[in-house]
Design a protein around this motif. Structure first.
Motif, PDB file in Angstrom:
ATOM      1  N   GLU A   5       0.856  -1.077  -0.020  1.00  0.00           N
ATOM      2  CA  GLU A   5       0.039  -0.108  -0.132  1.00  0.00           C
ATOM      3  C   GLU A   5       0.871   1.300   0.020  1.00  0.00           C
ATOM      4  OE1 GLU A   5      -2.624  -0.383   3.515  1.00  0.00           O
ATOM      5  OE2 GLU A   5      -3.719  -2.328   2.418  1.00  0.00           O
ATOM      6  N   GLU A   6       1.886   1.319   0.834  1.00  0.00           N
ATOM      7  CA  GLU A   6       2.942   2.343   0.904  1.00  0.00           C
ATOM      8  C   GLU A   6       3.498   2.656  -0.449  1.00  0.00           C
ATOM      9  OE1 GLU A   6       5.645   1.664   3.733  1.00  0.00           O
ATOM     10  OE2 GLU A   6       4.273   1.729   5.389  1.00  0.00           O
ATOM     11  N   LEU A   7       3.917   1.517  -1.134  1.00  0.00           N
ATOM     12  CA  LEU A   7       4.571   1.689  -2.534  1.00  0.00           C
ATOM     13  C   LEU A   7       3.595   2.148  -3.316  1.00  0.00           C
ATOM     14  CD1 LEU A   7       7.033  -1.369  -2.411  1.00  0.00           C
ATOM     15  CD2 LEU A   7       7.675   1.124  -2.172  1.00  0.00           C
ATOM     16  N   LEU A   8       2.542   1.753  -3.608  1.00  0.00           N
ATOM     17  CA  LEU A   8       1.430   2.047  -4.365  1.00  0.00           C
ATOM     18  C   LEU A   8       0.726   3.431  -4.206  1.00  0.00           C
ATOM     19  CD1 LEU A   8      -0.563   0.888  -6.714  1.00  0.00           C
ATOM     20  CD2 LEU A   8      -1.951   0.192  -4.921  1.00  0.00           C
ATOM     21  N   GLU A   9       0.992   3.901  -3.001  1.00  0.00           N
ATOM     22  CA  GLU A   9       0.644   5.260  -2.792  1.00  0.00           C
ATOM     23  C   GLU A   9       1.708   6.161  -3.347  1.00  0.00           C
ATOM     24  OE1 GLU A   9       0.039   6.206   1.413  1.00  0.00           O
ATOM     25  OE2 GLU A   9      -1.836   4.712   1.428  1.00  0.00           O
ATOM     26  N   GLN A  10       3.107   5.891  -3.264  1.00  0.00           N
ATOM     27  CA  GLN A  10       3.954   6.638  -3.796  1.00  0.00           C
ATOM     28  C   GLN A  10       3.966   6.563  -5.285  1.00  0.00           C
ATOM     29  OE1 GLN A  10       7.423   4.766  -2.238  1.00  0.00           O
ATOM     30  NE2 GLN A  10       7.526   6.114  -0.431  1.00  0.00           N
ATOM     31  N   LEU A  11       3.759   5.519  -5.925  1.00  0.00           N
ATOM     32  CA  LEU A  11       3.586   5.417  -7.289  1.00  0.00           C
ATOM     33  C   LEU A  11       2.517   6.050  -7.736  1.00  0.00           C
ATOM     34  CD1 LEU A  11       4.619   1.656  -7.805  1.00  0.00           C
ATOM     35  CD2 LEU A  11       5.942   3.663  -8.213  1.00  0.00           C
ATOM     36  N   SER A  12       1.551   6.223  -7.246  1.00  0.00           N
ATOM     37  CA  SER A  12       0.072   6.866  -7.491  1.00  0.00           C
ATOM     38  C   SER A  12       0.316   8.429  -7.456  1.00  0.00           C
ATOM     39  CB  SER A  12      -0.982   6.559  -6.922  1.00  0.00           C
ATOM     40  OG  SER A  12      -1.487   5.154  -6.646  1.00  0.00           O
ATOM     41  N   ALA A  13       1.055   8.671  -6.697  1.00  0.00           N
ATOM     42  CA  ALA A  13       1.556  10.284  -6.336  1.00  0.00           C
ATOM     43  C   ALA A  13       2.926  10.731  -7.339  1.00  0.00           C
ATOM     44  CB  ALA A  13       1.796  10.565  -4.946  1.00  0.00           C
ATOM     45  N   GLU A  14       3.251   9.808  -8.159  1.00  0.00           N
ATOM     46  CA  GLU A  14       4.296   9.944  -9.111  1.00  0.00           C
ATOM     47  C   GLU A  14       5.371  10.180  -8.507  1.00  0.00           C
ATOM     48  OE1 GLU A  14       3.148  12.477 -12.317  1.00  0.00           O
ATOM     49  OE2 GLU A  14       1.414  11.218 -12.907  1.00  0.00           O
ATOM     50  N   GLN A  15       5.850   9.424  -7.247  1.00  0.00           N
ATOM     51  CA  GLN A  15       6.932   9.888  -6.292  1.00  0.00           C
ATOM     52  C   GLN A  15       7.824   8.567  -6.714  1.00  0.00           C
ATOM     53  OE1 GLN A  15       5.636   9.769  -2.311  1.00  0.00           O
ATOM     54  NE2 GLN A  15       5.027  12.115  -2.500  1.00  0.00           N
ATOM     55  N   PRO A  16       9.303   8.957  -6.643  1.00  0.00           N
ATOM     56  CA  PRO A  16      10.115   7.620  -7.048  1.00  0.00           C
ATOM     57  C   PRO A  16       9.858   6.814  -5.746  1.00  0.00           C
ATOM     58  CG  PRO A  16      11.259   9.514  -6.247  1.00  0.00           C
ATOM     59  CD  PRO A  16       9.875  10.107  -6.510  1.00  0.00           C
ATOM     60  N   GLU A  27      12.124   3.891  -3.725  1.00  0.00           N
ATOM     61  CA  GLU A  27      13.513   3.525  -3.398  1.00  0.00           C
ATOM     62  C   GLU A  27      13.599   2.322  -3.664  1.00  0.00           C
ATOM     63  OE1 GLU A  27      15.253   4.850   0.331  1.00  0.00           O
ATOM     64  OE2 GLU A  27      14.043   6.939   0.207  1.00  0.00           O
ATOM     65  N   ARG A  28      14.913   1.698  -4.366  1.00  0.00           N
ATOM     66  CA  ARG A  28      14.830   0.294  -4.475  1.00  0.00           C
ATOM     67  C   ARG A  28      14.896  -0.573  -3.209  1.00  0.00           C
ATOM     68  NH1 ARG A  28      16.366  -3.492  -7.931  1.00  0.00           N
ATOM     69  NH2 ARG A  28      17.961  -5.378  -7.372  1.00  0.00           N
ATOM     70  N   ALA A  29      15.627   0.050  -2.245  1.00  0.00           N
ATOM     71  CA  ALA A  29      15.581  -0.646  -0.706  1.00  0.00           C
ATOM     72  C   ALA A  29      14.175  -1.066  -0.222  1.00  0.00           C
ATOM     73  CB  ALA A  29      16.216   0.231   0.232  1.00  0.00           C
ATOM     74  N   ALA A  30      13.007  -0.126  -0.632  1.00  0.00           N
ATOM     75  CA  ALA A  30      11.843  -0.546  -0.117  1.00  0.00           C
ATOM     76  C   ALA A  30      11.301  -1.586  -0.978  1.00  0.00           C
ATOM     77  CB  ALA A  30      11.019   0.783  -0.413  1.00  0.00           C
ATOM     78  N   THR A  31      11.499  -1.880  -2.196  1.00  0.00           N
ATOM     79  CA  THR A  31      11.133  -2.856  -2.981  1.00  0.00           C
ATOM     80  C   THR A  31      11.834  -4.119  -2.608  1.00  0.00           C
ATOM     81  OG1 THR A  31      12.578  -2.573  -4.846  1.00  0.00           O
ATOM     82  CG2 THR A  31      10.277  -1.496  -4.956  1.00  0.00           C
ATOM     83  N   VAL A  32      13.114  -3.873  -2.201  1.00  0.00           N
ATOM     84  CA  VAL A  32      14.072  -5.204  -1.723  1.00  0.00           C
ATOM     85  C   VAL A  32      13.390  -5.732  -0.337  1.00  0.00           C
ATOM     86  CG1 VAL A  32      16.159  -5.872  -0.832  1.00  0.00           C
ATOM     87  CG2 VAL A  32      15.867  -4.502  -3.119  1.00  0.00           C
ATOM     88  N   GLN A  33      13.104  -4.898   0.485  1.00  0.00           N
ATOM     89  CA  GLN A  33      12.533  -5.308   1.874  1.00  0.00           C
ATOM     90  C   GLN A  33      11.272  -5.962   1.738  1.00  0.00           C
ATOM     91  OE1 GLN A  33      12.523  -1.637   4.155  1.00  0.00           O
ATOM     92  NE2 GLN A  33      14.501  -1.835   4.711  1.00  0.00           N
ATOM     93  N   LEU A  34      10.260  -5.424   0.796  1.00  0.00           N
ATOM     94  CA  LEU A  34       9.208  -6.284   0.396  1.00  0.00           C
ATOM     95  C   LEU A  34       9.248  -7.399  -0.186  1.00  0.00           C
ATOM     96  CD1 LEU A  34       6.118  -6.223   0.117  1.00  0.00           C
ATOM     97  CD2 LEU A  34       6.171  -4.924  -1.838  1.00  0.00           C
ATOM     98  N   ALA A  35      10.189  -7.469  -1.232  1.00  0.00           N
ATOM     99  CA  ALA A  35      10.552  -8.873  -1.660  1.00  0.00           C
ATOM    100  C   ALA A  35      10.942  -9.719  -0.625  1.00  0.00           C
ATOM    101  CB  ALA A  35      11.519  -8.770  -2.845  1.00  0.00           C
ATOM    102  N   MET A  36      11.782  -9.376   0.304  1.00  0.00           N
ATOM    103  CA  MET A  36      12.204 -10.061   1.388  1.00  0.00           C
ATOM    104  C   MET A  36      10.911 -10.698   2.181  1.00  0.00           C
ATOM    105  SD  MET A  36      15.053  -9.605   4.160  1.00  0.00           S
ATOM    106  CE  MET A  36      14.189  -8.350   5.108  1.00  0.00           C
ATOM    107  N   ALA A  37      10.308  -9.770   2.695  1.00  0.00           N
ATOM    108  CA  ALA A  37       8.972 -10.077   3.494  1.00  0.00           C
ATOM    109  C   ALA A  37       8.059 -11.160   2.865  1.00  0.00           C
ATOM    110  CB  ALA A  37       8.174  -8.806   3.998  1.00  0.00           C
ATOM    111  N   THR A  38       8.086 -11.115   1.455  1.00  0.00           N
ATOM    112  CA  THR A  38       7.010 -11.888   0.652  1.00  0.00           C
ATOM    113  C   THR A  38       7.900 -13.007   0.427  1.00  0.00           C
ATOM    114  OG1 THR A  38       6.483  -9.868  -0.660  1.00  0.00           O
ATOM    115  CG2 THR A  38       6.426 -12.176  -1.819  1.00  0.00           C
ATOM    116  N   GLY A  39       9.223 -13.107   0.422  1.00  0.00           N
ATOM    117  CA  GLY A  39       9.850 -14.365   0.209  1.00  0.00           C
ATOM    118  C   GLY A  39       9.659 -15.099   1.607  1.00  0.00           C
ATOM    119  N   ILE A  40       9.577 -14.542   2.836  1.00  0.00           N
ATOM    120  CA  ILE A  40       9.556 -15.199   3.915  1.00  0.00           C
ATOM    121  C   ILE A  40       7.935 -15.774   4.018  1.00  0.00           C
ATOM    122  CG2 ILE A  40       9.084 -14.927   6.431  1.00  0.00           C
ATOM    123  CD1 ILE A  40      11.730 -12.729   6.235  1.00  0.00           C
ATOM    124  N   PHE A  41       7.146 -14.798   3.820  1.00  0.00           N
ATOM    125  CA  PHE A  41       5.696 -15.420   3.425  1.00  0.00           C
ATOM    126  C   PHE A  41       5.310 -16.645   2.591  1.00  0.00           C
ATOM    127  CE2 PHE A  41       1.911 -15.116   0.758  1.00  0.00           C
ATOM    128  CZ  PHE A  41       0.645 -15.387   1.816  1.00  0.00           C
TER     129      PHE A  41
END
Length: 153
Positions: free
Chosen positions: A105-116, A118-132
Motif C-alpha cells: 500500500e505504501e509503495l502504491l501510494e508513492q507510485l500513484s503520486a508519481e513519487q520515486p 526507493e529500491r531498498a523499499a522494494t527489496v525489503q518487500l521482496a524479502m518479506a514476501t519471500g518469507i511469507f
C-alpha cells in the motif's frame, strides 16, 4: 465427510493461497519497473497485483478454517505436524497482514503520486514476501509428509 472437508481444504489452498503468493512475488519487480515504463499502465498493474493479494488473502481465511475442520474430523488436532502447521500458517498470515500488504500500500501510494520508489523499499518487500512464501511452502510440505502421522500417509 472427512474426504469432502479435505477436498475443500486443498481446493481452497490452491485457489486462495496460490494467487497471493504469485501476485505478492510479482509486486516488487513490477513496482521497480514503473518509472521505466508507461506510468499509468504500470501503476495499474501494480494496483491490480495489490488487489489480488488483498482479495485472495480474505478468501484465504477459508484455508485454515477448513483445515481445522478436517483435522477435527480426522482426529489429528494434537499431532505435532498439525500444530507446527497451524503456527506456521499464523506466522504467514501475520507476515501478510503486518508487512506485505501495508508495504504494498505504501509503495502504491508513492507510485500513484508519481513519487520515486526507493529500491531498498522494494527489496525489503521482496524479502518479506519471500518469507511469507517460504512459510506457506513449509506448511504445504508438512501437509503432504505429515511426520509422525498415524493416518497412513
Amino acid at each position: 465427510m472427512t474426504k469432502i472437508l479435505l477436498i475443500l481444504h486443498v481446493l481452497a489452498a490452491i485457489v486462495a493461497v496460490g494467487p497471493v503468493t504469485v501476485a505478492a512475488s510479482m509486486f516488487p519487480p513490477a513496482a521497480r519497473r514503473v518509472p521505466a515504463t508507461d506510468g499509468a499502465v504500470a501503476v495499474g498493474t501494480v494496483r491490480l497485483l495489490h488487489r489480488i493479494c488483498r482479495l485472495y488473502a480474505a478468501i484465504g481465511v477459508s484455508v485454515p478454517v477448513l483445515g481445522l475442520a478436517t483435522a477435527l474430523a480426522m482426529g489429528v488436532l494434537g499431532s505435532g505436524w498439525l500444530i507446527t502447521s497451524i503456527a506456521l500458517t499464523a506466522a504467514a498470515a501475520g507476515m501478510l497482514i503486518a508487512f506485505v500488504l501495508p508495504r504494498q500500500e505504501e509503495l502504491l501510494e508513492q507510485l500513484s503520486a508519481e513519487q520515486p520508489v526507493e529500491r531498498a523499499a522494494t527489496v525489503q518487500l521482496a524479502m518479506a514476501t519471500g518469507i511469507f512464501n517460504l512459510l506457506w511452502a513449509t506448511v504445504t510440505i508438512l501437509m503432504i509428509v505429515r511426520p509422525g502421522s498415524t493416518t497412513g500417509a
